[in-house]
Design a protein around this motif. Structure first.
Motif, PDB file in Angstrom:
ATOM      1  N   ILE A 102      -7.008 -20.872  13.079  1.00  0.00           N
ATOM      2  CA  ILE A 102      -6.855 -20.908  11.622  1.00  0.00           C
ATOM      3  C   ILE A 102      -5.604 -21.688  11.229  1.00  0.00           C
ATOM      4  O   ILE A 102      -5.604 -22.462  10.258  1.00  0.00           O
ATOM      5  CB  ILE A 102      -6.803 -19.470  11.063  1.00  0.00           C
ATOM      6  CG1 ILE A 102      -8.175 -18.811  11.212  1.00  0.00           C
ATOM      7  CG2 ILE A 102      -6.367 -19.457   9.600  1.00  0.00           C
ATOM      8  CD1 ILE A 102      -8.182 -17.341  10.857  1.00  0.00           C
ATOM      9  N   PHE A 103      -4.525 -21.502  11.995  1.00  0.00           N
ATOM     10  CA  PHE A 103      -3.303 -22.259  11.690  1.00  0.00           C
ATOM     11  C   PHE A 103      -3.576 -23.761  11.734  1.00  0.00           C
ATOM     12  O   PHE A 103      -3.169 -24.500  10.825  1.00  0.00           O
ATOM     13  CB  PHE A 103      -2.197 -21.913  12.687  1.00  0.00           C
ATOM     14  CG  PHE A 103      -1.049 -22.888  12.641  1.00  0.00           C
ATOM     15  CD1 PHE A 103      -0.081 -22.788  11.661  1.00  0.00           C
ATOM     16  CD2 PHE A 103      -0.962 -23.920  13.567  1.00  0.00           C
ATOM     17  CE1 PHE A 103       0.960 -23.700  11.600  1.00  0.00           C
ATOM     18  CE2 PHE A 103       0.080 -24.837  13.517  1.00  0.00           C
ATOM     19  CZ  PHE A 103       1.041 -24.720  12.527  1.00  0.00           C
ATOM     20  N   PHE A 104      -4.233 -24.221  12.793  1.00  0.00           N
ATOM     21  CA  PHE A 104      -4.466 -25.655  12.912  1.00  0.00           C
ATOM     22  C   PHE A 104      -5.438 -26.162  11.840  1.00  0.00           C
ATOM     23  O   PHE A 104      -5.319 -27.304  11.388  1.00  0.00           O
ATOM     24  CB  PHE A 104      -4.967 -26.003  14.314  1.00  0.00           C
ATOM     25  CG  PHE A 104      -3.875 -26.057  15.341  1.00  0.00           C
ATOM     26  CD1 PHE A 104      -2.990 -27.125  15.368  1.00  0.00           C
ATOM     27  CD2 PHE A 104      -3.703 -25.042  16.260  1.00  0.00           C
ATOM     28  CE1 PHE A 104      -1.974 -27.179  16.311  1.00  0.00           C
ATOM     29  CE2 PHE A 104      -2.689 -25.085  17.200  1.00  0.00           C
ATOM     30  CZ  PHE A 104      -1.817 -26.164  17.217  1.00  0.00           C
ATOM     31  N   VAL A 105      -6.374 -25.331  11.418  1.00  0.00           N
ATOM     32  CA  VAL A 105      -7.261 -25.726  10.317  1.00  0.00           C
ATOM     33  C   VAL A 105      -6.450 -25.936   9.046  1.00  0.00           C
ATOM     34  O   VAL A 105      -6.582 -26.967   8.357  1.00  0.00           O
ATOM     35  CB  VAL A 105      -8.357 -24.668  10.096  1.00  0.00           C
ATOM     36  CG1 VAL A 105      -9.118 -24.935   8.801  1.00  0.00           C
ATOM     37  CG2 VAL A 105      -9.330 -24.648  11.276  1.00  0.00           C
ATOM     38  N   PHE A 106      -5.579 -24.962   8.710  1.00  0.00           N
ATOM     39  CA  PHE A 106      -4.733 -25.096   7.524  1.00  0.00           C
ATOM     40  C   PHE A 106      -3.783 -26.279   7.664  1.00  0.00           C
ATOM     41  O   PHE A 106      -3.564 -27.031   6.706  1.00  0.00           O
ATOM     42  CB  PHE A 106      -3.938 -23.808   7.295  1.00  0.00           C
ATOM     43  CG  PHE A 106      -4.698 -22.746   6.552  1.00  0.00           C
ATOM     44  CD1 PHE A 106      -4.949 -22.876   5.198  1.00  0.00           C
ATOM     45  CD2 PHE A 106      -5.170 -21.622   7.204  1.00  0.00           C
ATOM     46  CE1 PHE A 106      -5.644 -21.899   4.500  1.00  0.00           C
ATOM     47  CE2 PHE A 106      -5.878 -20.640   6.529  1.00  0.00           C
ATOM     48  CZ  PHE A 106      -6.116 -20.778   5.170  1.00  0.00           C
ATOM     49  N   TYR A 107      -3.208 -26.422   8.841  1.00  0.00           N
ATOM     50  CA  TYR A 107      -2.256 -27.508   9.048  1.00  0.00           C
ATOM     51  C   TYR A 107      -2.925 -28.869   8.854  1.00  0.00           C
ATOM     52  O   TYR A 107      -2.363 -29.768   8.203  1.00  0.00           O
ATOM     53  CB  TYR A 107      -1.660 -27.407  10.450  1.00  0.00           C
ATOM     54  CG  TYR A 107      -0.627 -28.465  10.745  1.00  0.00           C
ATOM     55  CD1 TYR A 107       0.690 -28.317  10.311  1.00  0.00           C
ATOM     56  CD2 TYR A 107      -0.964 -29.613  11.463  1.00  0.00           C
ATOM     57  CE1 TYR A 107       1.645 -29.287  10.582  1.00  0.00           C
ATOM     58  CE2 TYR A 107      -0.019 -30.588  11.730  1.00  0.00           C
ATOM     59  CZ  TYR A 107       1.281 -30.419  11.287  1.00  0.00           C
ATOM     60  OH  TYR A 107       2.219 -31.388  11.542  1.00  0.00           O
ATOM     61  N   LEU A 108      -4.122 -29.025   9.398  1.00  0.00           N
ATOM     62  CA  LEU A 108      -4.835 -30.294   9.254  1.00  0.00           C
ATOM     63  C   LEU A 108      -5.282 -30.524   7.816  1.00  0.00           C
ATOM     64  O   LEU A 108      -5.291 -31.668   7.338  1.00  0.00           O
ATOM     65  CB  LEU A 108      -6.032 -30.333  10.206  1.00  0.00           C
ATOM     66  CG  LEU A 108      -5.683 -30.383  11.699  1.00  0.00           C
ATOM     67  CD1 LEU A 108      -6.950 -30.332  12.547  1.00  0.00           C
ATOM     68  CD2 LEU A 108      -4.866 -31.634  12.029  1.00  0.00           C
ATOM     69  N   LEU A 109      -5.641 -29.439   7.102  1.00  0.00           N
ATOM     70  CA  LEU A 109      -5.989 -29.589   5.687  1.00  0.00           C
ATOM     71  C   LEU A 109      -4.793 -30.075   4.867  1.00  0.00           C
ATOM     72  O   LEU A 109      -4.922 -30.958   4.018  1.00  0.00           O
ATOM     73  CB  LEU A 109      -6.502 -28.259   5.130  1.00  0.00           C
ATOM     74  CG  LEU A 109      -7.918 -27.851   5.534  1.00  0.00           C
ATOM     75  CD1 LEU A 109      -8.241 -26.452   4.999  1.00  0.00           C
ATOM     76  CD2 LEU A 109      -8.945 -28.857   5.018  1.00  0.00           C
ATOM     77  N   VAL A 110      -3.628 -29.485   5.139  1.00  0.00           N
ATOM     78  CA  VAL A 110      -2.419 -29.914   4.430  1.00  0.00           C
ATOM     79  C   VAL A 110      -2.088 -31.354   4.784  1.00  0.00           C
ATOM     80  O   VAL A 110      -1.754 -32.165   3.911  1.00  0.00           O
ATOM     81  CB  VAL A 110      -1.241 -28.981   4.775  1.00  0.00           C
ATOM     82  CG1 VAL A 110       0.062 -29.513   4.200  1.00  0.00           C
ATOM     83  CG2 VAL A 110      -1.505 -27.589   4.243  1.00  0.00           C
ATOM     84  N   LEU A 111      -2.183 -31.691   6.057  1.00  0.00           N
ATOM     85  CA  LEU A 111      -1.899 -33.054   6.480  1.00  0.00           C
ATOM     86  C   LEU A 111      -2.875 -34.038   5.840  1.00  0.00           C
ATOM     87  O   LEU A 111      -2.481 -35.131   5.397  1.00  0.00           O
ATOM     88  CB  LEU A 111      -1.974 -33.140   8.009  1.00  0.00           C
ATOM     89  CG  LEU A 111      -1.557 -34.472   8.644  1.00  0.00           C
ATOM     90  CD1 LEU A 111      -0.102 -34.787   8.306  1.00  0.00           C
ATOM     91  CD2 LEU A 111      -1.748 -34.418  10.146  1.00  0.00           C
ATOM     92  N   LEU A 112      -4.155 -33.655   5.751  1.00  0.00           N
ATOM     93  CA  LEU A 112      -5.142 -34.515   5.110  1.00  0.00           C
ATOM     94  C   LEU A 112      -4.830 -34.700   3.631  1.00  0.00           C
ATOM     95  O   LEU A 112      -4.940 -35.814   3.093  1.00  0.00           O
ATOM     96  CB  LEU A 112      -6.547 -33.912   5.286  1.00  0.00           C
ATOM     97  CG  LEU A 112      -7.699 -34.665   4.624  1.00  0.00           C
ATOM     98  CD1 LEU A 112      -7.826 -36.067   5.211  1.00  0.00           C
ATOM     99  CD2 LEU A 112      -9.009 -33.895   4.792  1.00  0.00           C
TER     100      LEU A 112
END
Length: 405
Positions: free
Chosen positions: A241-251
């Protein structure tokens, strides 16, 4: 060879040359103990003490400014006030964390301070990490939506057609921000507390104070620091979940940066170039803080879980040295966890540097700027925050005065 395989191979080589026996899971006093180095006994307690001295007053001041000095809260201020509340709770735990790392090897499992760390401090620490993750994600979405809708580029962003209009409208409403923050707290507390309670009662605390062969289980031990199978299994979806949120923010940030470049190439753009430069700078600052503080822990945690799982499957013969083979990796894990906690101390400085309204009100509160134009800035912010479909000028006020982004 992948990093995970290299680390596992190094640990296995160390274990093969170490004449130890791992005790069975039902042993109340481990034959192996963690051997804390100066990093655990001195460095971690010192840094947690500094965090307490900086984070407590900084977040208390920030929360006071958000709740008492800003008369009309915008959605961004609501998000940041909840982030300050979470950071304030974290700051109250740092003295106990400092004491745990300094004297945890002397505490017994049934001592009051040890039980407080297991049942109270550990849940608060992890709740803060994931509340921060989710709130920063929503702040990013809010700034992303505001900039995409209210500035013009050579061609419209595809996000304005893919995302429904109601989504952009909701992000400008304080009622929606309050509901988001309430949901964030419910998800973080409801998801983390049951697992940490199970961990502290059934995994970390299974030994208690029972004596076997004159040995009493101490608080800083492998069961506490490594945990068991269930807590490790729960960590896997949390890390995902952390990496999903992190990638969403980065996107979202990459999309905003692309939109800014298009806006600068557009000869008809009416938005201030200075505004776009400030947004670009603020995005870089926040993304760096996000990456430095939270990313290392979530990269190392899967490696640590894999090493701990391999360790449970190995058997050794007894020897004279009682140091656990994963002692060094436990200290490395705790150092990365410290990085995640450091963000709670740096957030007030980030608010002051990047949010104009917060900066004006803080200066007025501290009597550092007697002629601060905070009232006019706040008034403009209120008008911008109340306009859901404002023009480019209102968006400029909203982005420059109301937001850290």
């Amino acid at each position: 060879m992948p990093l995970n395989d290299l680390v596992r191979a190094a640990v296995c080589d160390q274990m093969e040359n170490t004449p130890y026996t791992f005790p069975p899971d039902n042993t109340s006093c481990s034959d192996l103990s963690l051997c804390p180095s100066a990093a655990t006994l001195f460095f971690l307690p010192s840094v947690y003490t500094v965090l307490f001295l900086t984070s407590l007053p900084g977040n208390a001041l920030s929360l006071w400014v958000f709740l008492r000095r800003i008369s009309s809260m915008s959605p961004i201020h609501i998000y940041l006030s909840h982030l300050s509340t979470s950071n304030l709770m974290l700051s109250l735990t740092t003295p106990f964390l400092a004491a745990y790392y300094a004297w945890g090897s002397d505490w017994t499992m049934s001592s009051t301070l040890c039980q407080l760390v297991l049942h109270g401090i550990t849940p608060v620490l992890h709740i803060n990490i994931y509340i921060s993750l989710m709130i920063l994600t929503w702040v990013a979405f809010s700034r992303f939506a505001a900039l995409i809708r209210h500035t013009h580029a050579s061609r419209p962003s595809a996000c304005t057609t893919l995302l429904p209009h109601s989504f952009f409208t909701s992000l400008t409403r304080t009622s929606f921000a309050n509901r988001v923050c309430f949901t964030v707290w419910v998800v973080a507390v409801g998801g983390i507390v049951p697992v940490t309670v199970y961990y502290s009662v059934n995994e970390a605390g299974r030994g208690g104070d029972a004596e076997i062969g004159g040995c009493v289980e101490v608080c800083y031990n492998p069961a506490v620091e490594i945990g068991g199978g269930l807590s490790a299994a729960f960590a896997v979806p949390v890390i995902t979940i952390f990496f999903v949120f992190y990638l969403l923010v980065l996107l979202a940030y990459m999309t905003v940066l692309r939109h800014i470049r298009r806006s600068r190439r557009n000869t008809k753009v009416t938005t201030s170039q200075g505004l776009l430069g400030r947004v670009l700078r603020n995005i870089v600052v926040i993304q760096v803080v996000f990456s430095v503080c939270l990313l290392p822990y979530h990269i190392f945690k899967p490696i640590f879980i894999s090493l701990a799982n391999d360790q449970r499957q190995l058997t050794f013969s007894p020897g004279t040295n009682n140091c656990h083979p994963l002692s060094t990796f436990v200290e490395l894990k705790n150092s990365f966890l410290l990085l995640a906690a450091v963000r709670g101390s740096t957030d007030p400085l980030m608010f002051f540097l990047l949010d104009k309204t917060f900066r004006h009100q803080t200066r007025r509160l501290l009597r550092c700027n007697q002629k601060s134009p905070g009232q006019s800035a706040e008034s403009a912010t209120q008008k911008a925050g109340q306009s859901g479909d404002g023009n480019v000028a209102s968006a400029t006020v909203d982005l420059s005065h109301e937001s850290v982004f």
